[in-house]
Design an enzyme around this catalytic site. Structure first.
Site, mmCIF file in Angstrom:
data_model
loop_
_atom_site.group_PDB
_atom_site.id
_atom_site.type_symbol
_atom_site.label_atom_id
_atom_site.label_comp_id
_atom_site.label_asym_id
_atom_site.label_seq_id
_atom_site.Cartn_x
_atom_site.Cartn_y
_atom_site.Cartn_z
ATOM 1 N N GLU A 229 0.798 -1.155 -0.068
ATOM 2 C CA GLU A 229 -0.094 -0.089 0.046
ATOM 3 C C GLU A 229 0.754 1.065 0.016
ATOM 4 O O GLU A 229 1.613 1.423 0.974
ATOM 5 C CB GLU A 229 -0.787 -0.046 1.284
ATOM 6 C CG GLU A 229 -1.851 -1.382 1.234
ATOM 7 C CD GLU A 229 -3.113 -0.976 0.042
ATOM 8 O OE1 GLU A 229 -3.065 0.164 -0.143
ATOM 9 O OE2 GLU A 229 -3.649 -1.823 0.057
ATOM 10 N N CYS A 263 -2.353 9.280 2.348
ATOM 11 C CA CYS A 263 -2.207 8.439 1.163
ATOM 12 C C CYS A 263 -3.221 8.847 0.246
ATOM 13 O O CYS A 263 -3.276 8.961 -1.149
ATOM 14 C CB CYS A 263 -1.666 7.134 1.087
ATOM 15 S SG CYS A 263 -3.235 6.082 2.009
ATOM 16 N N GLU A 437 -6.542 -4.263 0.802
ATOM 17 C CA GLU A 437 -6.773 -4.520 2.292
ATOM 18 C C GLU A 437 -8.137 -4.374 2.706
ATOM 19 O O GLU A 437 -8.643 -3.297 2.122
ATOM 20 C CB GLU A 437 -5.822 -3.461 3.166
ATOM 21 C CG GLU A 437 -4.364 -4.164 2.873
ATOM 22 C CD GLU A 437 -3.369 -3.220 3.989
ATOM 23 O OE1 GLU A 437 -3.603 -2.206 4.139
ATOM 24 O OE2 GLU A 437 -2.451 -3.853 4.519
HETATM 25 P P1 NAP Z 1 8.063 5.366 4.562
HETATM 26 O O1 NAP Z 1 9.159 6.174 5.022
HETATM 27 O O2 NAP Z 1 8.063 4.623 3.460
HETATM 28 O O3 NAP Z 1 8.054 4.326 5.900
HETATM 29 C C1 NAP Z 1 7.004 3.531 6.090
HETATM 30 C C2 NAP Z 1 7.502 2.273 7.217
HETATM 31 O O4 NAP Z 1 8.605 1.504 6.579
HETATM 32 C C3 NAP Z 1 7.866 2.798 8.452
HETATM 33 O O5 NAP Z 1 7.755 1.852 9.408
HETATM 34 C C4 NAP Z 1 9.453 2.793 8.132
HETATM 35 O O6 NAP Z 1 10.379 3.030 9.270
HETATM 36 C C5 NAP Z 1 9.675 1.780 7.272
HETATM 37 N N1 NAP Z 1 10.808 1.532 6.703
HETATM 38 C C6 NAP Z 1 11.643 2.519 6.112
HETATM 39 N N2 NAP Z 1 12.727 2.171 5.543
HETATM 40 C C7 NAP Z 1 12.758 0.796 5.688
HETATM 41 C C8 NAP Z 1 13.570 -0.212 5.204
HETATM 42 N N3 NAP Z 1 14.680 -0.284 4.452
HETATM 43 N N4 NAP Z 1 13.038 -1.420 5.686
HETATM 44 C C9 NAP Z 1 12.130 -1.925 6.271
HETATM 45 N N5 NAP Z 1 11.224 -0.823 6.639
HETATM 46 C C10 NAP Z 1 11.705 0.467 6.429
HETATM 47 O O7 NAP Z 1 6.815 5.965 4.667
HETATM 48 P P2 NAP Z 1 5.893 7.131 5.772
HETATM 49 O O8 NAP Z 1 6.706 8.351 5.613
HETATM 50 O O9 NAP Z 1 6.223 6.263 7.024
HETATM 51 O O10 NAP Z 1 4.607 7.202 5.494
HETATM 52 C C11 NAP Z 1 4.025 7.625 4.509
HETATM 53 C C12 NAP Z 1 3.822 7.162 3.205
HETATM 54 O O11 NAP Z 1 2.939 5.858 3.207
HETATM 55 C C13 NAP Z 1 3.086 8.273 2.094
HETATM 56 O O12 NAP Z 1 3.836 7.720 1.136
HETATM 57 C C14 NAP Z 1 1.929 7.602 2.130
HETATM 58 O O13 NAP Z 1 1.309 7.911 0.859
HETATM 59 C C15 NAP Z 1 1.896 6.100 2.370
HETATM 60 N N6 NAP Z 1 0.536 5.527 2.911
HETATM 61 C C16 NAP Z 1 -0.113 4.770 2.111
HETATM 62 C C17 NAP Z 1 -1.248 4.161 2.300
HETATM 63 C C18 NAP Z 1 -1.845 3.501 1.611
HETATM 64 O O14 NAP Z 1 -2.664 2.436 1.858
HETATM 65 N N7 NAP Z 1 -1.741 3.302 0.211
HETATM 66 C C19 NAP Z 1 -1.840 4.457 3.982
HETATM 67 C C20 NAP Z 1 -0.874 5.418 4.643
HETATM 68 C C21 NAP Z 1 0.595 5.927 4.017
HETATM 69 P P3 NAP Z 1 10.626 4.377 9.992
HETATM 70 O O15 NAP Z 1 9.398 5.021 10.473
HETATM 71 O O16 NAP Z 1 11.827 3.978 11.044
HETATM 72 O O17 NAP Z 1 11.382 5.135 8.730
#
Ligand code: NAP
Length: 456
Positions: A229, A263, A437
């Protein structure tokens, strides 16, 4: 590691900073518990989820406060998120006892095909900071319902919601080892060995497209099943025959949910030329009147953004759009700290070339532009690698359905500004993700089909 309140910048508390060794211990616990959990009668798994559903609702005030303190969203929105999270547990409790299969005659007639659905196995669940409680429940709910154990890694900025969720699940009867939470300041170091470990059978990830792509590459090495997602770049389209009052309220909901950090946020708002000024004026008036402040204060709608980087990013995007000719109708300047605040902002005449039309704004900034024809707006809406959701406002049903079908997204809101529901299949196409989901198909993400050929 410290957890901070984004409204003040002050630390709230400290949680464990887990490394790869402890991460692998969590995976071992999940792997060891898998067989017994899969054999636990579906009715028992369902009852546990129902108890957790009720506990979330009974404790909504405590949980909402945790969400507001670590994430910043206003309390009213946090309460909504807890109710949304609870509903995932109820929905999947109901699904747990409805796993059907098949019994088919072979075309040649000499044998029968039995088709069963089995849990995929120990699952890795990675969640983002913007809806920590709901995204946790949206993954843990179907995993448990399907009979999968899991290791959950919440975002570094919002571990408290997930820890609270785990406590409730445990007290609702989830046995030891079935749900394991790992919190870390170094997600790559922690999760890479878990993803590459053959005991992990599934990765369900919600987060940015950039990180999602990296994780997909890692999953390819063990051919692990994935649900992704990812990010969005939602178009919000207002035709000149729309109910403008409803369209303004819809845009407000689609833009301002979670202070624009969703998102599903309306990222590009296209308004047909004849109604542009009226729509823009109406939206700017509503946005200018939204109270800004700490999420715990009564009546606040615009809470803080998650961190200082988020404020800097939004400020840069607004500066870039203004340089490209956008007009500021309200807001447009970051406010002084403490806390990571950016006011509700409306920009008119934002050209498609502006950076905010190509990337997720993730803040309370509405980017408006005009369009003339249906074909033009569909082409412009689809001109993005993302395909999560779009919104269409028109009173003409034929046009509405035509445009909904032509939009390259997994979801469309037709005359509604919010699409999320545990009972609906949530997910995107193109670079917005893989899988769904929620809905009737949500549990399938945690199940494998097994076909058994039976010779008669
Ligand atoms: P993110 O930076 O991609 O982080 C998401 C999760 O991945 C966090 O738990 C992060 O941990 C973890 N992560 C980062 N690097 C990783 C790695 N190398 N290996 C394993 N895990 C890793 O995104 P975010 O800033 O938290 O969330 C915002 C994004 O989520 C936006 O792009 C939004 O559009 C998207 N989103 C999508 C949906 C959907 O259903 N499509 C819903 C909500 C949000 P850390 O926090 O420690 O970096």
């Amino acid at each position: 590691m410290a957890v901070h309140d984004p409204a003040t910048g002050q630390p709230l508390c400290r949680v464990a900073d887990v490394g790869p060794e402890q991460g692998l211990a969590a995976l071992s616990a999940a792997a060891d518990a898998q067989r017994d959990w899969a054999r636990t009668p579906a009715r028992e798994r369902s009852d546990i989820l129902l108890r957790a559903h009720r506990r979330l609702l009974a404790e909504v005030e405590r949980l909402a406060l945790i969400a507001t303190l670590e994430m910043g969203k206003p309390l009213a929105e946090a309460r909504g998120e807890i109710a949304y999270a609870a509903e995932f547990f109820r929905w999947f409790a109901e699904e747990a006892v409805r796993l059907d299969g098949g019994y088919l005659p072979a075309p040649a007639g000499n044998s029968r095909f039995l088709v069963a659905r089995q849990p995929v196995g120990p699952s890795l669940l990675i969640t983002p900071w913007n809806f920590p409680m709901a995204m946790g429940a949206r993954k843990i709910g179907p995993a448990l319902a399907a009979g999968c154990t899991c290791v959950v890694k919440p975002a570094e900025q919002t571990p408290l919601c997930t820890l609270a969720l785990a406590e409730i699940l445990h007290e609702s009867g989830v046995p030891a080892g079935v749900v394991n939470i790992v919190t870390t300041s170094d997600p790559g170091r922690l999760m890479t060995p878990l993803i590459l470990d053959p005991r992990s059978r599934k990765l369900s990830f919600t987060g940015s497209t950039e990180v999602g792509k990296k994780l997909l590459e890692q999953c390819a090495r063990t051919v692990m099943r994935t649900s992704m997602e990812l990010g969005g770049n939602a178009a919000f389209i207002v035709f000149d025959d729309a109910d403008l009052k409803a369209a303004i309220e819809g845009a407000l909901a689609a833009k301002m949910r979670n202070i624009g950090q969703a998102c599903t946020a309306a990222n590009r708002i296209f308004v047909q030329r004849g109604v542009f000024e009226e729509f823009a004026r109406g939206l700017a008036e509503r946005m200018a009147a939204l109270p800004m402040g700490r999420g715990t204060e009564a009546g606040v709608v615009v809470g803080p953004l998650i961190d200082a980087d988020a404020v800097a990013k939004v400020s840069d995007l607004v500066a870039d759009a203004r340089a490209a000719g956008a007009r500021v109708l309200t807001g447009g300047e970051a406010v002084d700290g403490p806390g990571n605040f950016y006011p509700a902002t409306v920009l008119a005449d934002v050209p498609d070339s502006a950076r905010m039309c190509r990337t997720e704004i993730f803040g309370p900034v509405a980017a408006l532009s005009t369009f003339d024809t249906e074909d033009e707006v569909v082409d412009r809406a689809n001109d993005t690698p993302y395909g999560l959701v779009a919104y269409v406002y028109t009173e003409n049903l034929r046009r509405g359905l035509r445009v909904c079908e032509a939009l390259e997204t997994g979801m469309v809101g037709l005359n509604q500004g919010v699409v999320s529901s545990p009972a609906a299949p949530f997910g995107g196409v193109k670079e917005s993700g893989l899988g769904r989901e929620g809905g009737l198909v949500g549990i399938d993400e945690f199940l494998e089909l097994k076909y058994i050929g039976v010779q008669l």
